[in-house]
Design a protein around this motif. Structure first.
Motif, short mmCIF file in Angstrom:
data_model
loop_
_atom_site.label_atom_id
_atom_site.label_comp_id
_atom_site.label_asym_id
_atom_site.label_seq_id
_atom_site.Cartn_x
_atom_site.Cartn_y
_atom_site.Cartn_z
N VAL A 1 15.15 -24.60 53.06
CA VAL A 1 15.78 -24.41 53.92
C VAL A 1 16.46 -23.09 53.45
O VAL A 1 17.36 -23.39 52.07
N GLY A 2 16.63 -22.32 54.01
CA GLY A 2 17.17 -20.76 54.10
C GLY A 2 15.80 -19.86 53.99
O GLY A 2 14.87 -19.77 53.05
N ALA A 3 15.76 -18.78 54.94
CA ALA A 3 15.51 -17.15 54.87
C ALA A 3 15.48 -16.44 53.93
O ALA A 3 15.74 -15.66 54.41
N GLY A 4 16.73 -16.36 52.95
CA GLY A 4 16.84 -15.16 52.61
C GLY A 4 15.89 -15.13 50.92
O GLY A 4 14.91 -15.21 51.23
N MET A 5 16.57 -14.02 50.57
CA MET A 5 16.11 -13.51 49.52
C MET A 5 15.14 -15.03 48.35
O MET A 5 14.15 -15.31 48.20
N VAL A 6 16.29 -15.88 48.08
CA VAL A 6 16.14 -16.85 47.56
C VAL A 6 15.51 -17.75 48.01
O VAL A 6 13.82 -18.70 47.37
N GLY B 1 17.44 -16.68 61.31
CA GLY B 1 16.58 -15.94 61.07
C GLY B 1 16.23 -14.99 59.80
O GLY B 1 17.20 -15.54 58.35
N VAL B 2 15.19 -14.80 59.75
CA VAL B 2 14.66 -14.09 57.96
C VAL B 2 15.95 -12.98 57.42
O VAL B 2 16.58 -12.18 58.72
N ALA B 3 16.74 -13.37 56.40
CA ALA B 3 17.38 -11.71 56.17
C ALA B 3 19.12 -12.27 56.57
O ALA B 3 19.78 -11.16 56.68
N ALA B 4 18.95 -13.94 57.33
CA ALA B 4 20.78 -13.65 58.72
C ALA B 4 21.75 -13.90 57.80
O ALA B 4 22.68 -13.32 58.11
N GLU C 1 27.20 -1.51 60.92
CA GLU C 1 28.71 -1.72 60.12
C GLU C 1 28.18 -3.81 59.88
O GLU C 1 27.88 -4.38 60.36
N TRP C 2 28.29 -4.44 58.58
CA TRP C 2 27.32 -5.89 58.21
C TRP C 2 28.73 -5.74 57.18
O TRP C 2 29.58 -5.71 56.60
N VAL C 3 28.75 -7.80 57.47
CA VAL C 3 29.69 -8.43 56.51
C VAL C 3 28.77 -9.71 56.63
O VAL C 3 27.63 -9.89 56.88
N GLY C 4 28.61 -9.74 54.87
CA GLY C 4 27.31 -10.40 53.96
C GLY C 4 28.81 -11.62 52.85
O GLY C 4 29.39 -11.40 52.36
#
Length: 407
Positions: A7-12, A34-37, A343-346
């Motif tokens: 569950v989760g499509a980030g780096m980890v 989705g990927v890297a969201a 421009e982005w916030v994570g």
């Protein structure tokens, strides 16, 4: 064939899926967007084990109060009634001691030392995106401003890391956007960087090419353990497997808390944007006093910073972007800070003790990988490798033993 749901499509999450595939496991990856969201897309992309250190240190006690009064400070805490947030901050501050820092650094060093080798394994295994060698340029406006940074480097070296750092008499040769305001600079070698969005896309493509199913558009609402652990989707669908991995970053507690993972995970939100430069910049730049990290990104220059403690789903705060601009303007030249793109916030997942949460939950067959704070990109592949080993063999590698999510 054993089957796992990640569950989760980030780096980890994607790195765990890739290493599970290496061990013959059939994988399904689920992500609501989705990927890297999450926090994987817009970060600085630093693969810098020599700077992968505990966030809380004794300087927090002097810097924190000043930051609360400075609207341009990198640390931002909204002044409002938020009991969970202030409870987290109390625990986080309690770890701002030399003893706690040394203990956390000792725990991080083994995984720091294998981080880059795991990227080499991904590259050799078909991930079609590059990592780039440094050097990194470290710059300061005033003599003496480098004292805290040098203490951090000395701490990493003391715990066994090789961190090549040399004075840089003319930093503009490597980083032409630095202004004449800069008086002190260093060259940091032995580190790498990547373009996070393209790299994560390539990693996701590699996982799918090796047979994984990538499911997007539905959110996981619950995870249950047992002989056949399962996830429940917001569509009402139930999917079962031999194991489930929760790798949802700052949202991890929503699924993991009922499974015995009690360590609080607080969103430490970072902001970034890209700018055009008069002269191409080829090397990463770090401004430690301003806590600004910059990286070449697709022909532009990504500028990232801020540690904003808010809930992960809150709207972006434009004032935090402006704070980064205000800090950067005095130290940079030939950079169009008014023509900002991307421009982005994570939401970085921060734990009070500065250590990730990697391993088994109390629910049979359910595991977590998260809580890396600012270091999810550099430590993601190593985390995935060690976690996949535990899932398949039941053995806990000493590298991740200190990251027990039930601590």
């Amino acid at each position: 064939m054993a089957r796992s749901i990640v569950v989760g499509a980030g780096m980890v999450g994607l790195a765990t899926a890739w290493y599970l595939q290496e061990r013959g496991v059939d994988v399904t990856v689920i992500d609501r967007e989705g990927v890297a969201a999450g926090s994987s897309w817009g970060n600085a992309g630093w693969l810098s084990p020599g700077k992968t250190i505990p966030l809380a240190d004794p300087s927090l006690w002097s810097y924190g109060p000043r930051a609360l009064l400075d609207p341009d400070a990198a640390l931002h805490i909204p002044i409002r009634v938020d009991v969970p947030l202030w409870s987290f901050l109390a625990r986080f501050a309690a770890h701002g001691t030399r003893r706690s820092w040394e203990r956390a650094m000792a725990a991080l060093t083994p995984i720091d030392r294998i981080a880059l080798a795991c990227y080499d394994e991904l590259g050799a295994g078909g991930v079609l995106s590059r990592t780039h060698a440094g050097p990194f340029v470290i710059a300061f406006a005033r003599p003496g401003d480098d004292a805290g940074f040098l203490r951090e480097i000395d701490g990493a070296r003391r715990h066994g890391q090789d961190v090549p750092l040399t004075p840089l008499p003319n930093p503009r040769e490597l980083c032409p956007v630095l202004s004449e305001t800069v008086t002190t600079a260093y060259r940091l070698d032995g580190q790498r960087f990547l373009e996070p969005g393209p790299y994560l896309a390539a990693l996701g493509d590699a996982v799918v090419a090796r047979g994984a199913e990538l499911c997007t558009g539905s959110a996981v609402t619950d995870v249950v353990g047992g002989p056949r652990p399962a996830v429940l989707l917001d569509t009402g669908e139930r999917l079962a497997a031999d194991s489930v991995v929760i790798a949802t970053g700052a949202w991890l507690p929503r699924l993991a808390r009922t499974l015995g993972v009690r360590t609080r995970v607080q969103a430490g939100r970072g902001y970034s944007f890209t700018v055009k430069t008069d002269v191409p910049v080829e090397h990463p730049l770090y401004l430690p006093k301003q806590r600004i990290a910059c990286t070449p990104y697709r022909g532009r220059f990504r500028i990232a910073g801020t540690m904003e403690f808010r809930r992960p789903d809150e709207p972006a705060q434009p004032r935090r972007i402006q704070a980064i601009v205000n800090q950067a303007r005095a130290l940079m030249t030939g950079v169009d800070l008014d023509d900002r793109r991307d421009e982005w916030v994570g939401a970085r997942p921060v734990t009070p003790d500065g250590l990730p949460l990697v391993g088994a939950t109390r629910a049979p067959g359910v595991y977590v990988g998260g809580g890396h704070g600012m270091w999810g990109i550099v430590l993601g592949p190593a985390t995935g490798k060690m976690l996949a080993t535990q899932i398949v063999t039941g053995e806990i590698d000493p590298t991740i033993a200190p990251f027990d999510p039930l601590r």
